[in-house]
Motif scaffolding. Structure first.
Motif, PDB file in Angstrom:
ATOM      1  N   LEU A 147       0.830  -1.202   0.000  1.00  0.00           N
ATOM      2  CA  LEU A 147       0.000   0.000   0.000  1.00  0.00           C
ATOM      3  C   LEU A 147       0.866   1.254   0.000  1.00  0.00           C
ATOM      4  O   LEU A 147       1.912   1.299   0.657  1.00  0.00           O
ATOM      5  CB  LEU A 147      -0.917   0.013   1.228  1.00  0.00           C
ATOM      6  N   PRO A 148       0.454   2.295  -0.704  1.00  0.00           N
ATOM      7  CA  PRO A 148       1.211   3.555  -0.714  1.00  0.00           C
ATOM      8  C   PRO A 148       1.260   4.180   0.680  1.00  0.00           C
ATOM      9  O   PRO A 148       0.374   3.956   1.520  1.00  0.00           O
ATOM     10  CB  PRO A 148       0.422   4.437  -1.676  1.00  0.00           C
ATOM     11  N   ALA A 149       2.279   4.989   0.892  1.00  0.00           N
ATOM     12  CA  ALA A 149       2.473   5.615   2.196  1.00  0.00           C
ATOM     13  C   ALA A 149       1.252   6.423   2.625  1.00  0.00           C
ATOM     14  O   ALA A 149       0.835   6.379   3.789  1.00  0.00           O
ATOM     15  CB  ALA A 149       3.717   6.504   2.169  1.00  0.00           C
ATOM     16  N   GLU A 150       0.649   7.155   1.697  1.00  0.00           N
ATOM     17  CA  GLU A 150      -0.485   8.006   2.072  1.00  0.00           C
ATOM     18  C   GLU A 150      -1.676   7.182   2.542  1.00  0.00           C
ATOM     19  O   GLU A 150      -2.416   7.588   3.445  1.00  0.00           O
ATOM     20  CB  GLU A 150      -0.894   8.888   0.885  1.00  0.00           C
ATOM     21  N   VAL A 151      -1.890   6.003   1.955  1.00  0.00           N
ATOM     22  CA  VAL A 151      -2.990   5.138   2.385  1.00  0.00           C
ATOM     23  C   VAL A 151      -2.688   4.559   3.752  1.00  0.00           C
ATOM     24  O   VAL A 151      -3.559   4.511   4.636  1.00  0.00           O
ATOM     25  CB  VAL A 151      -3.237   4.015   1.355  1.00  0.00           C
ATOM     26  N   LEU A 152      -1.452   4.100   3.967  1.00  0.00           N
ATOM     27  CA  LEU A 152      -1.063   3.583   5.275  1.00  0.00           C
ATOM     28  C   LEU A 152      -1.215   4.643   6.359  1.00  0.00           C
ATOM     29  O   LEU A 152      -1.694   4.362   7.464  1.00  0.00           O
ATOM     30  CB  LEU A 152       0.377   3.084   5.237  1.00  0.00           C
ATOM     31  N   ARG A 201      -8.925   8.687  -2.278  1.00  0.00           N
ATOM     32  CA  ARG A 201      -9.951   8.703  -1.231  1.00  0.00           C
ATOM     33  C   ARG A 201      -9.283   8.382   0.097  1.00  0.00           C
ATOM     34  O   ARG A 201      -8.078   8.193   0.153  1.00  0.00           O
ATOM     35  CB  ARG A 201     -11.054   7.696  -1.567  1.00  0.00           C
ATOM     36  N   GLU A 202     -10.079   8.294   1.171  1.00  0.00           N
ATOM     37  CA  GLU A 202      -9.471   8.101   2.490  1.00  0.00           C
ATOM     38  C   GLU A 202      -8.580   6.858   2.514  1.00  0.00           C
ATOM     39  O   GLU A 202      -7.470   6.890   3.046  1.00  0.00           O
ATOM     40  CB  GLU A 202     -10.541   7.986   3.580  1.00  0.00           C
ATOM     41  N   PHE A 203      -9.069   5.762   1.944  1.00  0.00           N
ATOM     42  CA  PHE A 203      -8.307   4.518   1.988  1.00  0.00           C
ATOM     43  C   PHE A 203      -7.901   4.048   0.592  1.00  0.00           C
ATOM     44  O   PHE A 203      -7.871   2.857   0.299  1.00  0.00           O
ATOM     45  CB  PHE A 203      -9.103   3.439   2.722  1.00  0.00           C
ATOM     46  N   SER A 204      -7.596   4.983  -0.275  1.00  0.00           N
ATOM     47  CA  SER A 204      -7.037   4.653  -1.586  1.00  0.00           C
ATOM     48  C   SER A 204      -6.219   5.835  -2.072  1.00  0.00           C
ATOM     49  O   SER A 204      -6.427   6.971  -1.643  1.00  0.00           O
ATOM     50  CB  SER A 204      -8.143   4.321  -2.593  1.00  0.00           C
ATOM     51  N   SER A 205      -5.291   5.540  -2.966  1.00  0.00           N
ATOM     52  CA  SER A 205      -4.455   6.597  -3.531  1.00  0.00           C
ATOM     53  C   SER A 205      -4.838   6.820  -4.988  1.00  0.00           C
ATOM     54  O   SER A 205      -5.511   5.991  -5.605  1.00  0.00           O
ATOM     55  CB  SER A 205      -2.973   6.204  -3.438  1.00  0.00           C
ATOM     56  N   ASN A 247      -6.895   0.240  -2.311  1.00  0.00           N
ATOM     57  CA  ASN A 247      -6.330  -0.013  -3.647  1.00  0.00           C
ATOM     58  C   ASN A 247      -6.615  -1.435  -4.119  1.00  0.00           C
ATOM     59  O   ASN A 247      -5.789  -2.079  -4.747  1.00  0.00           O
ATOM     60  CB  ASN A 247      -4.829   0.274  -3.673  1.00  0.00           C
ATOM     61  N   GLN A 248      -7.791  -1.928  -3.766  1.00  0.00           N
ATOM     62  CA  GLN A 248      -8.302  -3.234  -4.183  1.00  0.00           C
ATOM     63  C   GLN A 248      -7.588  -4.390  -3.470  1.00  0.00           C
ATOM     64  O   GLN A 248      -7.706  -5.539  -3.896  1.00  0.00           O
ATOM     65  CB  GLN A 248      -8.223  -3.423  -5.698  1.00  0.00           C
ATOM     66  N   GLN A 249      -6.888  -4.095  -2.382  1.00  0.00           N
ATOM     67  CA  GLN A 249      -6.229  -5.160  -1.627  1.00  0.00           C
ATOM     68  C   GLN A 249      -7.172  -5.848  -0.649  1.00  0.00           C
ATOM     69  O   GLN A 249      -6.875  -6.941  -0.160  1.00  0.00           O
ATOM     70  CB  GLN A 249      -5.031  -4.595  -0.850  1.00  0.00           C
ATOM     71  N   ALA A 250      -8.302  -5.225  -0.336  1.00  0.00           N
ATOM     72  CA  ALA A 250      -9.236  -5.781   0.642  1.00  0.00           C
ATOM     73  C   ALA A 250     -10.263  -6.680  -0.029  1.00  0.00           C
ATOM     74  O   ALA A 250     -10.613  -6.493  -1.198  1.00  0.00           O
ATOM     75  CB  ALA A 250      -9.939  -4.645   1.384  1.00  0.00           C
ATOM     76  N   CYS A 251     -10.786  -7.649   0.732  1.00  0.00           N
ATOM     77  CA  CYS A 251     -11.796  -8.568   0.201  1.00  0.00           C
ATOM     78  C   CYS A 251     -13.071  -7.836  -0.218  1.00  0.00           C
ATOM     79  O   CYS A 251     -13.788  -8.292  -1.110  1.00  0.00           O
ATOM     80  CB  CYS A 251     -12.139  -9.628   1.241  1.00  0.00           C
ATOM     81  N   VAL A 252     -13.369  -6.721   0.423  1.00  0.00           N
ATOM     82  CA  VAL A 252     -14.610  -6.004   0.125  1.00  0.00           C
ATOM     83  C   VAL A 252     -14.526  -5.216  -1.173  1.00  0.00           C
ATOM     84  O   VAL A 252     -15.548  -4.715  -1.668  1.00  0.00           O
ATOM     85  CB  VAL A 252     -14.985  -5.038   1.272  1.00  0.00           C
ATOM     86  N   ASP A 284      -6.937  -6.835 -10.296  1.00  0.00           N
ATOM     87  CA  ASP A 284      -6.262  -6.439  -9.064  1.00  0.00           C
ATOM     88  C   ASP A 284      -5.495  -5.155  -9.310  1.00  0.00           C
ATOM     89  O   ASP A 284      -5.060  -4.879 -10.435  1.00  0.00           O
ATOM     90  CB  ASP A 284      -5.303  -7.547  -8.618  1.00  0.00           C
ATOM     91  N   GLY A 285      -5.310  -4.359  -8.255  1.00  0.00           N
ATOM     92  CA  GLY A 285      -4.557  -3.120  -8.394  1.00  0.00           C
ATOM     93  C   GLY A 285      -5.306  -2.069  -9.176  1.00  0.00           C
ATOM     94  O   GLY A 285      -4.760  -1.464 -10.102  1.00  0.00           O
ATOM     95  N   LYS A 286      -6.609  -1.867  -8.830  1.00  0.00           N
ATOM     96  CA  LYS A 286      -7.458  -0.858  -9.461  1.00  0.00           C
ATOM     97  C   LYS A 286      -7.799  -1.202 -10.916  1.00  0.00           C
ATOM     98  O   LYS A 286      -7.804  -0.354 -11.794  1.00  0.00           O
ATOM     99  CB  LYS A 286      -6.820   0.535  -9.361  1.00  0.00           C
ATOM    100  N   ILE A 287      -8.068  -2.485 -11.150  1.00  0.00           N
ATOM    101  CA  ILE A 287      -8.589  -2.952 -12.438  1.00  0.00           C
ATOM    102  C   ILE A 287      -9.996  -3.482 -12.213  1.00  0.00           C
ATOM    103  O   ILE A 287     -10.243  -4.233 -11.262  1.00  0.00           O
ATOM    104  CB  ILE A 287      -7.698  -4.068 -13.034  1.00  0.00           C
ATOM    105  N   VAL A 288     -10.931  -3.078 -13.069  1.00  0.00           N
ATOM    106  CA  VAL A 288     -12.320  -3.498 -12.936  1.00  0.00           C
ATOM    107  C   VAL A 288     -12.801  -4.067 -14.261  1.00  0.00           C
ATOM    108  O   VAL A 288     -12.506  -3.526 -15.328  1.00  0.00           O
ATOM    109  CB  VAL A 288     -13.227  -2.311 -12.522  1.00  0.00           C
TER     110      VAL A 288
END
Length: 466
Positions: free
Chosen positions: A99-104, A334-338, A300-305, A386-390
């Motif tokens: 995860l990017p620093a800003e998200v962490l 967003r808050e939990f994505s870069s 950044n699409q790392q979570a199951c949700v 994965d990694g912001k691919i839809v």
């Protein structure tokens, strides 16, 4: 959820902290990892990681109200971080996390939210029916005038926690504390710092408290039989609480048997269903695309949700309109994505390039720089976005999309809300565990079921007096 070890460029490997029964382990250390990515951790003394069944755990008889107070104080201490324990953990995580620093940074800043009083009592009240069954025996009226009593008795738990998001460590500590049980946390190789930072903060709030002494957090290599074959036994623990990918869960299953139960948070994927109402106006289309992007980019699409497949009720042309706008919104922080995630791997780029050549049956928007990429296909693609691919798939009716849900589908986001009632029973029948309003996939409200069960209820040992 596979781990990565520390990428240490310093001359000396990074020192990982162990917590044993609430105290920092100051014992001799051993090196883990490779020459290029090494870290040290204290040598394990397996005898210190178990609590004998001949005596109750330290917190077995602590009132629930006192435990809640301690957790709330811990949350406030995490928020203030006056000792810099979270800052130290964050500094080390930045160098090893995908995860990017800003998200962490934002994730660490939000850890305290798991320790708020209303959320703690929501779990106790909704999952257990109140604190009385934790603090003593609840009277139960049976047929024919019989009276019995039941208690949610404190368990002995091993937690194999995941490292894909720091909140997993916070959730594990909260649930372990509320059970009043004894807890051994196995640190994941891709998050060796969050759990111990939380436990050290709790120890600073209330040194020597029974709940503090009920926790240990250590690292060993996952699947190490010299450790797991000794610890994963019913004479020491009641349940193995495992988060992770298929390899982790299958490894845990080897040790399950009479008296030693698996509580599994299995690997999951999530999808979205966008109704034709999205195309009523430019406003509704923009609203749906923003909500779909929020769900797709959570951590950044790392979570199951996080949504990976989105089914759009409409024509191919309408699905393309949605996909183009969705791609634009994927690149928004967003808050939990870069704004930008990891670059698309070469093998996946080649696969998507092939799909681009198959236009108009397939179409793609975006590039490979990690800012978001959308593929529109007639059926779900056979690779794992994965990694912001839809992957956007047009359907003539949302009911058709239900066939693409299954027991591995955790969360389904639906737009608009009014379409949920017609879909939720069929989705539940297919195996889905959670139906939400599109845009609301991120995070789970405390007190509701998780992966199809109530965690606190499942973690407890239920004992009857008949």
């Amino acid at each position: 959820m596979s781990g990565t070890t520390l990428d240490s460029t310093a001359a000396d490997p990074v020192a990982v902290v162990h917590v044993i029964r609430g105290a920092i382990d100051e014992g001799p250390r051993t090196e883990h990892g490779s020459r290029q990515s090494a870290f040290t951790a204290p040598v394990l003394d397996l005898d210190r990681l178990v609590w004998p069944r001949t005596e109750p755990g330290p917190a077995f008889h602590v009132p629930t109200a006192e435990i809640v107070d301690l957790l709330v104080e811990t949350g406030e201490a995490l928020k203030a971080d006056r000792q810099g324990l979270l800052a130290e953990a964050l500094d080390r995580m930045i160098h090893v996390s995908p995860l990017p620093a800003e998200v962490l940074e934002r994730a660490y800043a939000a850890l305290w939210r798991s320790f708020r009083r209303p959320g703690l009592y929501a779990q106790i009240d909704h999952e257990l029916g109140g604190a009385d069954v934790l603090d003593g025996w609840r009277e139960v009226r049976l047929p024919e005038g019989r009276v019995a009593a039941t208690r949610a008795f404190p368990p002995r738990l091993v937690h194999i926690i995941a490292g894909n998001a720091p909140g997993v460590a916070a959730t594990s500590v909260v649930r372990g504390a509320l059970t009043k049980g004894v807890n051994l946390l196995k640190l994941p190789s891709n998050d060796l710092f969050t759990a111990t930072a939380i436990l050290r903060t709790m120890a600073a709030v209330a040194p020597g408290h029974p709940v503090v002494r009920s926790f240990s957090a250590v690292y060993w290599r996952g699947g190490d039989e010299t450790v797991e074959s000794v610890l994963f036994r019913p004479q020491f623990f009641d349940k193995l609480v495992a988060w992770g990918g298929e390899a982790t869960i299958r490894g845990a299953l080897r040790y399950v048997g009479p008296g030693f139960e698996l509580v599994s948070f299995d690997p999951k994927t999530s999808i979205s269903l966008i109704g034709r109402e999205a195309f009523e106006s430019p406003r509704t289309l923009a609203e749906a695309a923003e909500a779909g992007a929020a769900d797709a980019t959570f951590f950044n699409q790392q979570a199951c949700v996080a949504s990976r497949f989105q089914f759009v009720e409409g024509t191919v042309e309408e699905a393309d309109r949605y996909a183009a706008l969705l791609c634009e919104r994927l690149g928004v922080a967003r808050e939990f994505s870069s704004a930008a995630g990891p670059r698309v791997p070469a093998a996946l780029r080649e696969e998507i390039d092939v799909l681009r050549s198959l236009a108009p049956e397939y179409r793609a928007w975006g590039g490979y720089d990690g800012r978001g990429l959308v593929v529109r296909s007639p059926e779900p693609v056979d690779f794992h976005p994965d990694g912001k691919i839809v992957d956007v798939v047009p359907v003539s009716d949302l009911s058709e999309a239900v066939a693409h849900a299954g027991v591995a589908t955790q969360t389904v986001g639906v737009y608009p809300d009014t379409r949920k009632p017609e879909l939720r029973d069929a989705l539940a029948c297919a195996g889905v565990q959670r139906v939400v309003s599109l845009g609301g996939a991120g995070g789970m409200p405390p007190g509701l079921s998780h992966d199809g069960f109530y965690p606190l209820q499942r973690l407890m040992r239920w004992v009857n007096d008949e």
